[in-house]
Design an enzyme around this catalytic site. Structure first.
Site, PDB file in Angstrom:
ATOM      1  N   ASP A  97     -20.004  -7.815-122.270  1.00 22.82           N
ATOM      2  CA  ASP A  97     -19.811  -8.410-120.950  1.00 22.82           C
ATOM      3  C   ASP A  97     -20.798  -9.523-120.624  1.00 22.82           C
ATOM      4  OD1 ASP A  97     -22.146  -6.977-120.738  1.00 22.82           O
ATOM      5  OD2 ASP A  97     -21.236  -5.302-119.664  1.00 22.82           O
ATOM      6  N   GLU A 119     -15.915  -2.875-127.129  1.00 22.19           N
ATOM      7  CA  GLU A 119     -16.518  -2.234-125.935  1.00 22.19           C
ATOM      8  C   GLU A 119     -15.733  -2.644-124.684  1.00 22.19           C
ATOM      9  OE1 GLU A 119     -20.511  -2.942-123.842  1.00 22.19           O
ATOM     10  OE2 GLU A 119     -21.054  -1.443-125.320  1.00 22.19           O
ATOM     11  N   GLU A 133     -22.072  -8.871-114.970  1.00 26.67           N
ATOM     12  CA  GLU A 133     -21.344  -8.282-116.103  1.00 26.67           C
ATOM     13  C   GLU A 133     -20.006  -7.659-115.712  1.00 26.67           C
ATOM     14  OE1 GLU A 133     -24.559  -7.866-115.463  1.00 26.67           O
ATOM     15  OE2 GLU A 133     -25.607  -8.655-117.211  1.00 26.67           O
ATOM     16  N   HIS A 214     -34.336  -5.190-117.114  1.00 25.59           N
ATOM     17  CA  HIS A 214     -34.021  -6.622-117.150  1.00 25.59           C
ATOM     18  C   HIS A 214     -32.881  -7.058-116.243  1.00 25.59           C
ATOM     19  CE1 HIS A 214     -30.191  -6.421-119.328  1.00 25.59           C
ATOM     20  NE2 HIS A 214     -30.702  -5.390-119.947  1.00 25.59           N
ATOM     21  N   ARG A 216     -30.292  -8.566-113.761  1.00 22.69           N
ATOM     22  CA  ARG A 216     -30.361  -9.657-112.780  1.00 22.69           C
ATOM     23  C   ARG A 216     -30.254  -9.153-111.349  1.00 22.69           C
ATOM     24  NH1 ARG A 216     -29.494 -15.336-114.491  1.00 22.69           N
ATOM     25  NH2 ARG A 216     -29.448 -15.212-116.731  1.00 22.69           N
ATOM     26  N   HIS A 246     -38.875  -7.635-121.292  1.00 20.72           N
ATOM     27  CA  HIS A 246     -37.859  -8.669-121.513  1.00 20.72           C
ATOM     28  C   HIS A 246     -38.488 -10.044-121.230  1.00 20.72           C
ATOM     29  CE1 HIS A 246     -34.140 -10.951-121.054  1.00 20.72           C
ATOM     30  NE2 HIS A 246     -33.445  -9.904-121.479  1.00 20.72           N
TER      31      HIS A 246
END
Ligand code: UD1
Ligand code: UDP
Length: 373
Positions: A97, A119, A133, A214, A216, A246
């Site tokens: 994604d 996936e 995502e 990590h 967003r 990250h």
């Protein structure tokens, strides 16, 4: 005539979940396999390419420091489209994604090339968690001709969106193939994962908690709350936290400001996959907002506390090895302390099992691609 399969990916988790598919495709004489990396990630992608022995035919080298979603997506669309015009694939394969996966699917659609989605069908049903995502995978889902769903749950989500049953195949998640592959590599060559020895010696006798973060949607307040929770957990002298940070500057800034100098918090560079597998094996608990880590930790019997409000991977929660704890500091600290101090609570979560796959997903995917038109 061999079928040309263009495999497109760009980040660390896509590379981890795609290398078993590339290995299996390359071992099968029916295909001409072309690998294209966007290099949306650079260093973290290269770590996986190295260990998996993959040398891409095309490397767009797109990563920019602190890149924006629209700048990245624009570059991806034209860059990946250009590669498709050169290679003229019969199929484009994308995974998961990310911006690379979504743009790869869209560029293929613009050329009427069929897309296979590895996936497929993960859904949180909240377009801002995880962001972006959830929308990326819905876009891919509306384009793909073949949907490789890891589990019954993800297959059902696709059916609920009226994807034809004949296009959905439950394959398992290739992350389990990757984890088994890397574990076998480490068993044959222990030096591949010995780089944590110094930290392990420094923290001997302490209870190790592995941390990654990590997302967003957590930038700003969420990450600050996570850092505060880590500070409070680190106030106990019986624990040590190992935290590969990250490289996204939005993550680094917050963690450096809040956690630098704490004696039992090791903020380290991203680990390559063998070393991360080692961290998973030596830790008592994983504290994470990662998608992939939610899938790997149960396979190794490690309780995983997920710093998110929702998950598109309910299988670990349903099986009792994962728990959603959100991003509230007090909640994270109290859940970690419960696992540290209550043996029964710990044992209830620490059961090795594989709700996400059986290690044979890549082979199934290759068979399905071989049989596809
Ligand atoms: C991306 C994916 C996310 C996935 C995550 C896995 C999108 C929009 N996001 O998020 O779905 O869960 O990867 O880690 O596709 N950087 C480096 N070196 C690297 C990688 C990143 O320095 O090897 C830094 C750069 O400053 C870069 C920034 O991190 O601009 C952000 O990278 P990006 O791929 O845009 O976002 P991630 O947060 O990594
Ligand atoms: N991982 C790694 N080194 C690290 C941290 C994670 O190799 O320092 C691996 C981990 O085993 C998992 C994947 O990276 O397979 C998860 O990537 P990430 O958390 O960046 O992305 P997500 O899965 O959330 O998309």
């Amino acid at each position: 005539m061999k079928k040309t399969i263009l495999v497109v990916f760009g980040t660390r988790p896509e590379a981890i979940k795609m290398f078993p598919v590339i290995h299996a495709l390359k071992a099968d004489g029916r295909f001409r396999v072309v690998t294209c990396v966007s290099a949306q990630h650079r260093g973290m992608l290269d770590q996986v390419l190295d260990i998996a022995g993959i040398v891409p035919e095309h490397d767009l080298d797109l990563m920019k420091p602190d890149q924006t979603l629209d700048g990245l997506t624009a570059a991806l669309l034209t860059g990946l489209g250009g590669v498709m015009d050169i290679e003229k694939p019969d199929w484009v394969v994308v995974q998961g994604d990310t911006a690379t996966a979504m743009s790869g699917a869209l560029a293929a659609y613009y050329r009427k090339v069929p897309v296979a989605h590895v996936e497929a069908g993960l859904r949180s049903h909240n377009i801002y968690h995880p962001w972006p995502e959830e929308v990326n995978r819905k876009i891919i889902g509306s384009i793909a001709a073949l949907h490789f769903a890891p589990t019954d749950v993800s297959a059902a989500a696709l059916r609920a969106e009226n994807v034809a049953d004949s296009a959905i195949h439950i394959t398992g998640n290739t992350v389990i193939d990757a984890l088994e592959w890397v574990s076998a590599r480490i068993a044959a060559e222990p030096a591949l994962a010995e780089g944590l020895a110094e930290l392990e010696a420094r923290f001997a006798g302490k209870r190790i908690i592995g941390v990654t973060s990590h997302r967003r949607e957590n930038f700003g307040g969420g990450l600050e709350a996570i850092a505060e929770a880590i500070r409070q957990i680190a106030a106990r002298d019986d624990v040590a936290l190992i935290f590969p940070v990250h490289p996204n500057p939005n993550v680094r800034r917050v963690m450096d400001a809040a956690l630098a100098g704490l004696p039992n918090v090791a903020m380290i560079e991203p680990l390559d996959y063998p070393h991360f597998a080692r961290l998973l094996s030596i830790c008592e608990i994983m504290l994470t907002d990662s998608g992939g880590v939610q899938e790997e930790a149960p396979a190794l019997g490690k309780p995983v506390l997920v710093m998110r409000e929702t998950t598109e991977r309910p299988e670990g929660v349903d099986a009792g090895t994962a728990k959603l704890v959100g991003t509230d500091s007090a909640r994270i600290v109290s859940e970690i302390f419960t696992l540290l101090d209550d043996k029964a609570a710990y044992s209830a979560m620490a059961r090795a099992h594989n709700p996400f796959g059986d290690g044979k997903a890549a082979q199934r995917i290759v068979e399905l691609l071989g049989n596809a038109g």
